[in-house]
Every structure is written in structure tokens, then in C-alpha cells.
Motif scaffolding. Structure first.
Motif, PDB file in Angstrom:
ATOM      1  N   LYS A  25     -15.485 -10.120  -4.347  1.00  0.00           N
ATOM      2  CA  LYS A  25     -15.285  -9.845  -2.931  1.00  0.00           C
ATOM      3  C   LYS A  25     -13.972 -10.412  -2.402  1.00  0.00           C
ATOM      4  O   LYS A  25     -13.360  -9.831  -1.531  1.00  0.00           O
ATOM      5  N   ASN A  26     -13.545 -11.565  -2.895  1.00  0.00           N
ATOM      6  CA  ASN A  26     -12.404 -12.235  -2.290  1.00  0.00           C
ATOM      7  C   ASN A  26     -11.125 -12.138  -3.103  1.00  0.00           C
ATOM      8  O   ASN A  26     -10.088 -11.816  -2.575  1.00  0.00           O
ATOM      9  N   ASP A  27     -11.170 -12.472  -4.372  1.00  0.00           N
ATOM     10  CA  ASP A  27      -9.954 -12.612  -5.154  1.00  0.00           C
ATOM     11  C   ASP A  27      -9.442 -11.298  -5.741  1.00  0.00           C
ATOM     12  O   ASP A  27      -8.271 -11.007  -5.672  1.00  0.00           O
ATOM     13  N   SER A  28     -10.307 -10.508  -6.340  1.00  0.00           N
ATOM     14  CA  SER A  28      -9.825  -9.336  -7.055  1.00  0.00           C
ATOM     15  C   SER A  28      -9.669  -8.120  -6.158  1.00  0.00           C
ATOM     16  O   SER A  28      -9.054  -7.154  -6.539  1.00  0.00           O
ATOM     17  N   SER A  29     -10.262  -8.141  -4.969  1.00  0.00           N
ATOM     18  CA  SER A  29     -10.125  -7.063  -4.000  1.00  0.00           C
ATOM     19  C   SER A  29     -10.483  -5.714  -4.588  1.00  0.00           C
ATOM     20  O   SER A  29      -9.756  -4.739  -4.450  1.00  0.00           O
ATOM     21  N   VAL A  53     -12.881  -3.897  -3.543  1.00  0.00           N
ATOM     22  CA  VAL A  53     -13.063  -3.107  -2.338  1.00  0.00           C
ATOM     23  C   VAL A  53     -12.459  -3.921  -1.209  1.00  0.00           C
ATOM     24  O   VAL A  53     -12.934  -5.006  -0.887  1.00  0.00           O
ATOM     25  N   GLY A  54     -11.396  -3.416  -0.646  1.00  0.00           N
ATOM     26  CA  GLY A  54     -10.712  -4.156   0.411  1.00  0.00           C
ATOM     27  C   GLY A  54     -10.320  -3.242   1.541  1.00  0.00           C
ATOM     28  O   GLY A  54     -10.574  -2.039   1.521  1.00  0.00           O
ATOM     29  N   GLU A  55      -9.675  -3.814   2.528  1.00  0.00           N
ATOM     30  CA  GLU A  55      -9.287  -3.031   3.693  1.00  0.00           C
ATOM     31  C   GLU A  55      -8.111  -2.103   3.398  1.00  0.00           C
ATOM     32  O   GLU A  55      -7.873  -1.150   4.112  1.00  0.00           O
ATOM     33  N   ARG A  56      -7.375  -2.350   2.324  1.00  0.00           N
ATOM     34  CA  ARG A  56      -6.228  -1.506   1.982  1.00  0.00           C
ATOM     35  C   ARG A  56      -6.512  -0.523   0.855  1.00  0.00           C
ATOM     36  O   ARG A  56      -5.623   0.183   0.414  1.00  0.00           O
ATOM     37  N   LYS A 103      -9.440   0.700  -2.614  1.00  0.00           N
ATOM     38  CA  LYS A 103     -10.530   0.414  -3.528  1.00  0.00           C
ATOM     39  C   LYS A 103     -10.020   0.515  -4.961  1.00  0.00           C
ATOM     40  O   LYS A 103      -9.244   1.411  -5.285  1.00  0.00           O
ATOM     41  N   THR A 104     -10.450  -0.417  -5.806  1.00  0.00           N
ATOM     42  CA  THR A 104     -10.123  -0.359  -7.225  1.00  0.00           C
ATOM     43  C   THR A 104     -11.367   0.088  -7.972  1.00  0.00           C
ATOM     44  O   THR A 104     -12.420  -0.535  -7.851  1.00  0.00           O
ATOM     45  N   GLU A 127     -19.653  -0.358  -8.115  1.00  0.00           N
ATOM     46  CA  GLU A 127     -18.459  -0.834  -7.413  1.00  0.00           C
ATOM     47  C   GLU A 127     -18.223  -2.316  -7.621  1.00  0.00           C
ATOM     48  O   GLU A 127     -17.092  -2.766  -7.689  1.00  0.00           O
TER      49      GLU A 127
END
Length: 166
Positions: free
Chosen positions: A32-36, A38-41, A43-44, A100
Motif C-alpha cells: 500500500k505504501n512503498d511499492s505503489s 495502486v496509487g493516485e497516479r 496502477k501497476t 491487485e
């Protein structure tokens, strides 16, 4: 009026314990925090084949694993080794489900004779979980290990013996 209503809440970076055995509890926080992933910019997305290759390599690294895969997969693998232009499949004997944020892995192996199978399975589980979580940031929910056969060291020597009749 309270002064806490306009104050932004601080995000915590503490790991959330997932409760899965063999997990350090940090993987969900990493995802959730480091690898991002799923983020606001954006999705990986990590493909199943990527996770399967990581799991296959991590499984083969463990002493006591003679081969990976069931009987049919091993026969196909031996044919693939003989054919020119083909390579050994790193995903042989590995099945994965990737979401995900989480992944589940099924591993099929042939163990060397004399190895404690329960300890071998635990070592495979630890190595696969560590490799996948470190490389992808996905939380590994489970690693199921199926032992299809036992390999005896003298099985290979019988091929090299001289024929009884000339």
C-alpha cells in the motif's frame, strides 16, 4: 469550535499484520505504501507469469528439491530440453493466482530421498514468500506444496551401467 476539525490526519506507515503464517506482517504495508501498486497516479499490474517465474526460481534454490512439476510436466520438460531452440521452463510445476495486492502459489515438486519433507515444504514456503513479496510488493496469502515423488540418488547411476549382454 474544536481546533481538530481542520487539522489533516497523519498517515501511518506502520505495517498492517495480515495474519498469514510465515509472513512478516510488513507486506501489506509495502504493497500500500512503498511499492505503489495502486496509487493516485496509476496502477501497476504484475502478470501471473512474472510471479510464477519468481516462485519457480525460488523453489529450485532449495536443497532437497530434485525437480519441479508432476510426472507429465517433467516429461514435457525433458522433451523441451532435447529440442533445439527451446529452454527449460522456469514455471514448470508452478501455478499462481495474482490479484491487485495478493498472490497465491501452488508448487509441485520431486524431493530427494532422505530429506525431511515437512522441513523441505517449510523452506520452499519461506523462500517463495520472501522472493515474491520482496520483488513484487504483493502479499503472498498461501503457498501450497505438493510432493509428487521421491528421487533416489541411484536412479541416475543405473543408466550409466554397462549392458548385461553384448
Amino acid at each position: 469550535m474544536s481546533d481538530t476539525t481542520n487539522r489533516p490526519q497523519a498517515a501511518t506507515a506502520e505495517p498492517v499484520s495480515t495474519g498469514s503464517p510465515g509472513s512478516s506482517g510488513k507486506s501489506l504495508a509495502l504493497a500500500k505504501n512503498d511499492s505503489s501498486l495502486v496509487g493516485e497516479r496509476g496502477k501497476t499490474a504484475i502478470s501471473d507469469i512474472v510471479v510464477a517465474k519468481i516462485a519457480g526460481i525460488a523453489t529450485r534454490e532449495i536443497d532437497g528439491v530434485y525437480d519441479v512439476g508432476g510426472a507429465t510436466e517433467r516429461v514435457v520438460g525433458k522433451v523441451r530440453d532435447v529440442l533445439p531452440g527451446t529452454a527449460t521452463s522456469t514455471t514448470q510445476g508452478i501455478n499462481v493466482e495474482v490479484g491487485e495486492l495478493q498472490a497465491a502459489v501452488d508448487v509441485s515438486i520431486v524431493a530427494d530421498y532422505g530429506v525431511a519433507i515437512h522441513q523441505l515444504a517449510a523452506a520452499i514456503r519461506r523462500n517463495v514468500i520472501a522472493a515474491i513479496e520482496q520483488m513484487t510488493g504483493l502479499e503472498v496469502t498461501e503457498v501450497n506444496v505438493t510432493v509428487h515423488d521421491i528421487h533416489f540418488g541411484d536412479d541416475d547411476e543405473s543408466v550409466d551401467e554397462e549392458p548385461r549382454v553384448q
